[in-house]
Motif scaffolding. Structure first.
Motif, short mmCIF file in Angstrom:
data_model
loop_
_atom_site.label_atom_id
_atom_site.label_comp_id
_atom_site.label_asym_id
_atom_site.label_seq_id
_atom_site.Cartn_x
_atom_site.Cartn_y
_atom_site.Cartn_z
N ASP A 104 0.85 -1.17 0.00
CA ASP A 104 0.00 0.00 0.00
C ASP A 104 0.88 1.21 0.00
OD1 ASP A 104 -2.09 1.75 0.20
OD2 ASP A 104 -2.32 1.53 2.37
N ALA A 105 0.84 1.98 -1.07
CA ALA A 105 1.71 3.14 -1.16
C ALA A 105 0.92 4.35 -1.59
CB ALA A 105 2.83 2.88 -2.18
N LYS A 106 1.34 5.52 -1.12
CA LYS A 106 0.71 6.78 -1.48
C LYS A 106 1.75 7.69 -2.10
CE LYS A 106 -2.92 5.27 0.78
NZ LYS A 106 -4.08 4.79 0.07
N SER A 107 1.30 8.67 -2.85
CA SER A 107 2.24 9.63 -3.39
C SER A 107 1.59 10.98 -3.50
CB SER A 107 2.74 9.19 -4.77
OG SER A 107 1.72 9.35 -5.72
N SER A 108 2.41 12.01 -3.61
CA SER A 108 1.90 13.34 -3.83
C SER A 108 1.66 13.52 -5.32
CB SER A 108 2.91 14.38 -3.33
OG SER A 108 3.13 14.21 -1.95
N PRO A 109 0.46 13.94 -5.71
CA PRO A 109 0.18 14.09 -7.15
C PRO A 109 1.04 15.18 -7.75
CG PRO A 109 -1.61 15.01 -5.82
CD PRO A 109 -0.70 14.27 -4.88
N LYS A 110 1.40 14.98 -9.01
CA LYS A 110 2.19 15.94 -9.75
C LYS A 110 1.28 16.64 -10.74
CE LYS A 110 6.50 16.34 -12.35
NZ LYS A 110 7.64 15.61 -12.90
N PRO B 202 -5.74 12.82 -9.15
CA PRO B 202 -5.15 11.97 -10.19
C PRO B 202 -5.34 10.49 -9.92
CG PRO B 202 -3.45 12.80 -8.74
CD PRO B 202 -4.71 13.49 -8.33
N LEU B 203 -5.52 9.74 -10.99
CA LEU B 203 -5.48 8.28 -10.94
C LEU B 203 -4.00 7.89 -10.96
CD1 LEU B 203 -7.52 5.84 -13.19
CD2 LEU B 203 -5.09 5.55 -12.87
N LEU B 204 -3.54 7.22 -9.91
CA LEU B 204 -2.12 6.91 -9.77
C LEU B 204 -1.90 5.40 -9.74
CD1 LEU B 204 -1.15 9.50 -7.00
CD2 LEU B 204 -0.73 9.68 -9.46
N LEU B 205 -0.77 4.97 -10.28
CA LEU B 205 -0.35 3.58 -10.19
C LEU B 205 0.62 3.40 -9.04
CD1 LEU B 205 0.22 2.57 -13.92
CD2 LEU B 205 -1.89 2.58 -12.58
N ASP B 206 0.47 2.28 -8.35
CA ASP B 206 1.41 1.91 -7.29
C ASP B 206 2.61 1.21 -7.89
OD1 ASP B 206 2.71 1.06 -5.04
OD2 ASP B 206 0.99 0.10 -4.11
N THR B 207 2.36 0.12 -8.62
CA THR B 207 3.45 -0.64 -9.25
C THR B 207 3.02 -1.21 -10.58
OG1 THR B 207 2.80 -2.69 -8.11
CG2 THR B 207 4.51 -1.36 -7.05
N ILE B 208 4.01 -1.43 -11.44
CA ILE B 208 3.86 -2.27 -12.63
C ILE B 208 4.94 -3.34 -12.54
CG2 ILE B 208 3.97 -2.43 -15.13
CD1 ILE B 208 3.16 0.48 -15.32
N THR B 209 4.54 -4.58 -12.65
CA THR B 209 5.45 -5.72 -12.64
C THR B 209 5.31 -6.46 -13.96
OG1 THR B 209 5.17 -5.96 -10.24
CG2 THR B 209 6.07 -7.84 -11.42
N LEU C 74 -2.97 6.17 -19.85
CA LEU C 74 -4.04 6.47 -18.89
C LEU C 74 -4.32 7.96 -18.76
CD1 LEU C 74 -3.04 3.90 -16.12
CD2 LEU C 74 -4.90 3.71 -17.78
N ASP C 75 -3.70 8.78 -19.57
CA ASP C 75 -3.93 10.22 -19.50
C ASP C 75 -5.39 10.54 -19.78
OD1 ASP C 75 -3.50 12.92 -19.25
OD2 ASP C 75 -2.44 13.14 -21.15
N GLY C 76 -6.08 11.11 -18.80
CA GLY C 76 -7.48 11.48 -18.96
C GLY C 76 -8.47 10.36 -18.72
N ARG D 268 -11.36 9.95 -10.06
CA ARG D 268 -9.94 10.17 -10.34
C ARG D 268 -9.68 10.01 -11.84
NH1 ARG D 268 -6.51 10.25 -5.98
NH2 ARG D 268 -7.58 9.98 -4.00
N TYR D 269 -8.70 10.76 -12.34
CA TYR D 269 -8.38 10.72 -13.76
C TYR D 269 -6.87 10.59 -13.94
CZ TYR D 269 -13.17 12.19 -14.56
OH TYR D 269 -14.54 12.25 -14.58
N GLY D 270 -6.47 9.77 -14.93
CA GLY D 270 -5.05 9.61 -15.23
C GLY D 270 -4.43 10.91 -15.71
N THR D 271 -3.16 11.09 -15.38
CA THR D 271 -2.44 12.31 -15.77
C THR D 271 -1.25 12.05 -16.67
OG1 THR D 271 -1.02 12.21 -13.79
CG2 THR D 271 -3.09 13.45 -13.60
N ARG D 272 -0.97 10.78 -16.97
CA ARG D 272 0.19 10.46 -17.80
C ARG D 272 0.07 9.04 -18.34
NH1 ARG D 272 5.58 8.76 -14.73
NH2 ARG D 272 5.66 7.64 -16.72
N SER D 273 1.05 8.68 -19.15
CA SER D 273 1.14 7.32 -19.70
C SER D 273 2.41 6.65 -19.19
CB SER D 273 1.14 7.37 -21.23
OG SER D 273 -0.06 7.92 -21.72
#
Length: 332
Positions: free
Chosen positions: A34-40, A64-71, A144-146, A153-158
């Motif tokens: 479980d991880a959190k981040s500050s939106p950019k 923002p819609l944020l990802l924790d991890t990609i494996t 996931l942008d938009g 929540r909405y994506g802000t990047r790819s």
């Protein structure tokens, strides 16, 4: 036995902290990072072309819609059972899952049939119907942008991740026979004596993709809820070598000083024990994503999301929890 989780996936949230995992705990349950981040902040500039011009479209408002991890990690070479696993920091609504899947595009160097599967409202995995063909080059384009998660929540990047499938290195463990057989590209390369879990602390059955490996791991009975009482015969606090992790809940293949000559008895609290030389050999040859299949244990099959046990889920059930269904990849 317990340790701090080290994911081979890429942490995408700034300052992400991974939750602790466990080792050799027969009654332990899976845990999830479980991880959190500050939106950019990000925005598209508008343009004008005279008094009648309209502003260019802007990103939808909302957090923002944020990802924790990609494996797996981009640039890595992994085994034939490694899924693509995407974890979000916040829940994705059921109504938004089809759109998100369509924006998680998988391309491969050779066509592969597979599908996405939602293990929870924060984790979605893609795997082939059968193991990956060796040598396949795989790319995930997460545009996931938009894109909304259905909960405001909405994506802000790819994001883009590319990785390669290595050799077909498969391991099968027979608990009743106390043996472990390893094949590479279909040929047997080594057969080893093992001890697995006891009737009170049985090993998981099923196919698990290797999550991680470490030269040493501190393992404790207290961390998995077995016992913190030093006078209890099930108490342990050991640092052991040649550790290959199979589940989030703490199943490992490794050497144990308490069971140095395996092959004849029950010897663990759920892990698979090898001799010192066999454990070192296995550690040096196995890679994340290589499948390890355990059979003959009374505990039953491990859950698909306890680590990367995706191939423990039947194909029909896999498709049942997919929003867009079966798909064949296009060439990357």
């Amino acid at each position: 036995m317990g340790r701090i989780k080290r994911s081979i996936g890429m942490a995408l949230a700034a300052g992400a902290v991974l939750a602790s995992a466990t080792a050799c705990g027969g009654h332990a349950a899976a845990s999830t990072a479980d991880a959190k981040s500050s939106p950019k902040a990000s925005a598209k500039a508008g343009t004008t072309a005279g008094a009648s011009a309209s502003p260019s479209p802007t990103r939808p408002s909302g957090p923002p819609l944020l990802l924790d991890t990609i494996t797996p990690e981009s640039g890595s070479t992994v085994g034939v059972a490694m899924p693509i696993s995407v974890e979000f920091t916040h829940a994705v609504s059921s109504s938004a899952r089809a759109a998100i899947e369509r924006h998680l595009k998988v391309t491969t160097s050779v066509p592969v049939t597979g599908a996405w599967h939602w293990f929870s409202d924060t984790r979605v995995d893609w795997r082939p119907e059968k193991f990956w063909p060796s040598g396949t080059r795989v790319t995930l384009n997460a545009d996931l942008d938009g894109v909304t998660d259905g909960n405001g929540r909405y994506g802000t990047r790819s994001y883009q991740h590319s990785f390669t499938i290595g050799s077909d290195f498969e391991t099968t463990v027979s608990v009743p026979d106390h043996t472990m057989k390893v094949t590479r590209n279909g040929s047997v390369v080594r057969t080893m004596a093992i001890d697995a879990g006891s009737p009170d602390f049985p090993s998981w059955d099923g196919t698990m993709a290797v999550m991680d490996k470490q030269r040493e791991v501190r393992m404790t009975s207290c961390s998995v809820g077995i016992t913190c009482d030093k006078g209890n015969p099930n108490f342990y606090d050991l640092t052991l070598p040649w550790d290959v992790q199979l589940t989030t809940s703490g199943t490992y293949v490794h050497y144990s000083t308490g069971d140095p000559y395996p092959g004849h008895s029950y010897g663990s609290h759920g892990c698979v024990h090898l001799s010192l030389s066999d454990a070192e050999w296995f550690y040096n040859n196995v890679e994340p994503g290589d499948p390890v299949t355990i059979s003959g244990s009374p505990r039953g099959n491990v859950a698909g999301d306890n680590g990367y046990a995706d191939f423990n889920v039947s194909w029909s059930q896999w498709l049942a929890d997919s929003a867009t269904g079966r798909q064949t990849t296009s060439a990357s």
